[in-house]
Scaffold this active site. Structure first.
Site, mmCIF file in Angstrom:
data_model
loop_
_atom_site.group_PDB
_atom_site.id
_atom_site.type_symbol
_atom_site.label_atom_id
_atom_site.label_comp_id
_atom_site.label_asym_id
_atom_site.label_seq_id
_atom_site.Cartn_x
_atom_site.Cartn_y
_atom_site.Cartn_z
ATOM 1 N N HIS A 98 -34.016 -23.567 4.750
ATOM 2 C CA HIS A 98 -34.749 -22.959 3.681
ATOM 3 C C HIS A 98 -33.773 -22.220 3.155
ATOM 4 C CE1 HIS A 98 -38.096 -20.129 1.697
ATOM 5 N NE2 HIS A 98 -37.021 -19.437 1.710
ATOM 6 N N GLU A 99 -32.921 -21.424 3.628
ATOM 7 C CA GLU A 99 -31.699 -20.642 3.045
ATOM 8 C C GLU A 99 -30.800 -21.673 2.290
ATOM 9 O OE1 GLU A 99 -32.434 -17.769 2.337
ATOM 10 O OE2 GLU A 99 -33.902 -17.395 3.892
ATOM 11 N N HIS A 147 -32.269 -22.987 -0.835
ATOM 12 C CA HIS A 147 -31.894 -21.646 -2.011
ATOM 13 C C HIS A 147 -30.473 -21.915 -2.571
ATOM 14 C CE1 HIS A 147 -35.497 -19.266 -2.068
ATOM 15 N NE2 HIS A 147 -35.360 -18.872 -0.729
ATOM 16 N N GLU A 167 -39.621 -20.288 -3.689
ATOM 17 C CA GLU A 167 -40.070 -20.146 -2.094
ATOM 18 C C GLU A 167 -40.505 -21.504 -1.647
ATOM 19 O OE1 GLU A 167 -38.837 -17.999 -0.061
ATOM 20 O OE2 GLU A 167 -37.973 -17.122 -1.751
#
Lengths: 197, 654
Positions: free
Chosen positions: B184-185, B188, B268
């Site tokens: 997930h990071e 980003h 997100e």
């Protein structure tokens, strides 16, 4: 007149900027896919380097599982040889095929090894064994992720290359499509599963 | 779930939201134009400066009526706002992710000094996800004080990005869930979400600047509300206009906050879908999100600073301030919604094992950490400097980072334990380069005493008289590097100034001082334009001449110098370089290296092969040559492995 000149030059400047940014984007994506391919080799090498150490550590714990360990060592040595040959002639499909076979055999042996460890609960709980299996699973993951990362990078590059504004640039500067990796057990996946009662 | 489709959706929604944002700025500008038009002072001001003496009605009739006029004015105001926000963005985008991670109490994880298996596992997972995302492995920071389950990515570009994770997350998430969180990071970072958010913040700032400007235009207010209330007695019209301005200002700000939060929520979803793409498994991120629902400790952070940057966290860092609008202002979608987005079949139940803390794992077995031969480790070890044997150099083509891992460890063992621990701590590591360029004099001591906090100086004082053996200097310097990079731009600027003054303290520059000062400059303030080798011929001459002259064991051996130089030129296959008559000044050499650092990597390799040939030509390698060679490599961003050690080949520096 003056105004028209300004507008025309602004449009031209905008178009040039668009062209440059599209070109750069294609270059970035192509390099990313190339780098991703190199990563696969790096990770395979890393796995090969790691295995002798793993076997060395496991030997002390798994006295009754000699043959599993010997099998891993043998398969590893074959894979190292094949990787070296594949690195020397990357275009040779036969060598590549051999490398794929030996790598998948090695992977199979490693997962069998993990199963063996499952059968010894107290061994599984020992800290060094835990660290060991962490290393094995990380190594396996890295190989798989490197392959997957390559395919993602190639898909991204190909999609951008073919989609509209960029396709003009890619035709102009001859950006060739990149090849996806295929599964080494392509045929096994294609074949229907055998069920016997 | 089709994660590519989901990512496309999130991107499309972000684009719409950004369009709304632009529209918002436009509408607010329009409102200001109309409101300010009501003020006699302002309208006459506009009258004089924009309509050059004509009366208002005449101008309007000629230029297309009030509507078109207002639209044009609003466009101009919006353009000013965007320009302003651009500068705003440029001014606040400096500083990489490392500084942010340290400011919230993160500690850099280093493969060499890991204490627990879970930390090692974390680094493994980060490496795996970096492979899946096709990115370089970023530094990982652990927030040991934070018990909430959270993680973040910081940094504007993939190159300066770092990943931070809380101790709570490390303790609770399983390996698989960690993969999801880290994926997930990475998503980003790859999508540039940090940058996007900074831009939105800058735009919102410019918008509120506009509302302040509006109130400043009001007659009798003097731009200060306090004065407005006490000093002047405004008429009812001015008061009414003031009220309108405030209303538009507050409304605009609120709307921009709403849009910013909505963009953040879309990012997100995008990052969640990205995590599924990287792991090809929706249980990774799905499991992590479900665990967040199950765990009472939640994702909240203790540090105030961490709560401020909640938008870049994996989960919400704190509660929203305005309870009434908490859903609309939240920068993270509700967990249930996020889970449903990646696992549409979820029925809202949580498995029992999600409530348990994951089993704690013991210390890393030394056997395994010794067995680790990952690429990263090799680069760490490549930090060590060694002394060449002629055999290692003879196969000159092998300029790559291959080296015997034992060399690194051997050298490391020779370094006093206390110095190594200085290098390991982020605040004390800054002392090491100072120590390396320090030369005994009252002036240098005063400089250090003034710059450093008292305790730091006391720590350093002990070592000022200790003479660090030559072979240990570069390894120590390299060990201290990660900590140095974590300094903020202002700190590194101050630090570089101090280092420069230390070097200048005695009025002359020595090889050792120059080596470390230029390494510091290079690493703390990089330059990024690319250049061609042909344009750098003078610089190449300078480098090769230095090596040729420095490599002679006997003084004044002109024949040997020319021979070595020619060997290097031949190996590089470059024309138009000539041997300099004497050793160039260090400042010239430094400039040359700065220029050449902008070469392409492949050309750099060619250059370094040339350098290597110059060294090998006389079949003798001095410590001085080896150190110069390594420094060249390092300054050119192409770190060289030390040559392997062979004791009888060691030759003291002249």
């Amino acid at each position: 007149m003056f105004l028209a000149l300004i507008i025309i030059s602004a449009i031209l400047a905008g178009l040039t900027m668009l062209l440059v940014s599209l070109y750069n984007r294609l270059i970035v994506l192509r390099n990313r896919s190339k780098n991703a391919f190199a990563q696969i080799e790096v990770q395979l090498k890393r796995r090969h380097d790691l295995i002798p150490n793993l076997v060395e550590v496991a030997k002390g714990y798994l006295k009754h599982e000699r043959e599993t360990l010997t099998e891993i060592t043998d398969l590893r040595n074959t894979a190292v040889r094949n990787l070296q040959q594949a690195g020397e002639n990357p275009e040779d499909a036969e060598v590549m095929g051999r490398l794929n076979t030996s790598e998948s055999q090695l992977q199979g042996a490693l997962s069998r090894f993990n199963l063996v460890v499952e059968a010894y609960p107290e061994l599984k709980a020992s800290t060094s064994m835990m660290a060991l299996s962490e290393e094995i699973s990380s190594t396996e993951n890295k190989v798989a992720f490197a392959r997957q990362g390559y395919n993602d990078a190639v898909t991204m590059y190909n999609t951008t290359r073919e989609s509209f504004p960029a396709s003009v640039v890619s035709d102009m500067f001859h950006f060739k499509p990149a090849q996806l990796l295929e599964f080494e057990d392509h045929e096994q996946i294609q074949a229907p599963p055998k069920v016997s009662f | 779930m089709d994660f590519f489709q989901q990512q496309d959706n999130a991107r499309r929604r972000t684009r719409w939201l950004l369009l709304y944002f632009i529209l918002l700025v436009f509408v607010v500008s329009l409102c200001y134009w109309f409101i300010l038009g009501m003020i006699p002072f302002v309208s006459s001001f506009c009258h004089i400066y924009f309509f050059s003496g004509d009366n208002m009605a005449g101008t309007l009739s000629r230029t297309g009526g009030p509507v078109l006029h207002a639209l044009m004015a609003a466009t101009v105001i919006s353009a000013v706002v965007f320009l302003f926000s651009f500068f705003n963005y440029i001014s606040c985008r400096r500083g990489g992710g490392a500084g942010i991670a340290e400011s919230v109490g993160g500690q850099l994880l280093n493969r060499e000094i890991l204490t627990t298996l879970s930390e090692k596992q974390l680094l493994n997972v980060v490496e795996e996800m970096a492979l899946a995302a096709g990115m370089a492995v970023p530094p990982v920071y652990l927030l040991r004080e934070e018990q909430g389950l959270n993680a973040f990515a910081a940094g504007n570009t993939p190159d300066e990005a770092v990943i931070g994770i809380t101790q709570g997350a490390l303790d609770h998430f399983t390996r698989k869930e960690l993969q999801g969180v880290i994926g997930h990071e990475f998503s980003h970072i790859l999508n540039g979400d940090m940058r996007l958010n900074m831009r939105l913040v800058a735009m919102a700032g410019a918008l509120s600047g506009l509302s302040q400007l509006g109130t400043a235009c009001l007659p009798g207010t003097n731009s200060s509300r306090a004065k407005f209330r006490t000093l002047s007695k405004p008429g009812p019209t001015v008061f009414f206009i003031y009220l309108l301005l405030m209303l538009v200002g507050v409304g605009g700000n609120f709307a921009s906050m709403l849009l910013k939060a909505a963009v953040s929520r879309q990012r997100e979803f995008l990052a969640d879908a990205g995590a599924v793409q990287f792991t090809r498994d929706s249980d990774t991120i799905g499991g992590a999100l479900k665990r967040l629902l199950a765990q009472s400790s939640g994702t909240f952070m203790r540090s105030e600073k961490a709560r401020e940057m909640g938008f870049m966290m994996f989960g919400a860092a704190g509660r929203e301030k305005f309870k009434l609008f908490s859903a609309a202002l939240a920068d993270h979608p509700p967990l249930e919604q996020r889970i449903l987005a990646i696992d549409p079949a979820w029925d809202g139940t949580l498995d029992a094992w999600l409530f348990e803390k994951r089993k704690q794992t013991g210390p890393v077995s030394s056997a395994i950490s010794g067995a680790d031969t990952s690429v990263r480790k090799q680069t760490v070890l490549a930090a060590a400097v060694g002394i060449a044997t002629s055999t290692a150099l003879r196969d000159g083509a092998d300029t790559d980072r291959k080296m015997d891992p034992k060399v690194g460890r051997l050298l490391k063992q020779g370094i006093p334990q206390e110095l190594l621990s200085l290098a390991g701590e982020s605040c004390t590591a800054r002392l090491l380069p100072l120590l390396l360029i320090f030369e005994e004099s009252e002036k240098s001591r005063t400089l250090l005493r003034n710059y450093l906090p008292q305790e730091m100086f006391r720590l350093l004082k002990k070592w000022l008289e200790y003479d660090i053996p030559e072979a240990q200097r570069l390894p120590l310097f390299d060990l201290a590097m990660p900590a140095l990079r974590s300094m903020s731009p202002r700190q590194s600027e101050e630090y570089l100034t101090l280092a420069g003054r230390l070097v200048d303290a005695d009025g002359r520059i020595e090889l050792r001082e120059w080596v470390f000062l230029s390494l510091l400059r290079k690493r703390l303030a990089p330059d990024i334009r690319i250049m061609k080798l042909m344009n750098g011929r003078d610089a190449v001459s300078c480098l090769l001449s230095t090596l040729a002259i420095a490599g002679q064991v006997q003084e004044k051996n002109a024949g040997g110098i020319a021979e070595s130089f020619a060997a290097g030129v031949q190996a590089m296959g470059i024309q138009g370089v000539k041997l300099l008559p004497r050793m160039p000044e260090y400042s010239t050499l430094e400039r040359a290296l700065y220029t050449l650092a902008r070469l392409k990597p492949a050309t750099k390799k060619r250059l370094l092969q040339g350098c290597r040939q110059v060294i090998v030509a006389d079949r003798q390698i001095t410590v001085r040559e080896a150190e110069l060679f390594r420094t060249f490599g390092s300054l050119l961003d192409a770190p060289m492995a030390p040559f392997s050690i062979l004791p009888n080949a060691v030759r003291p520096a002249p």
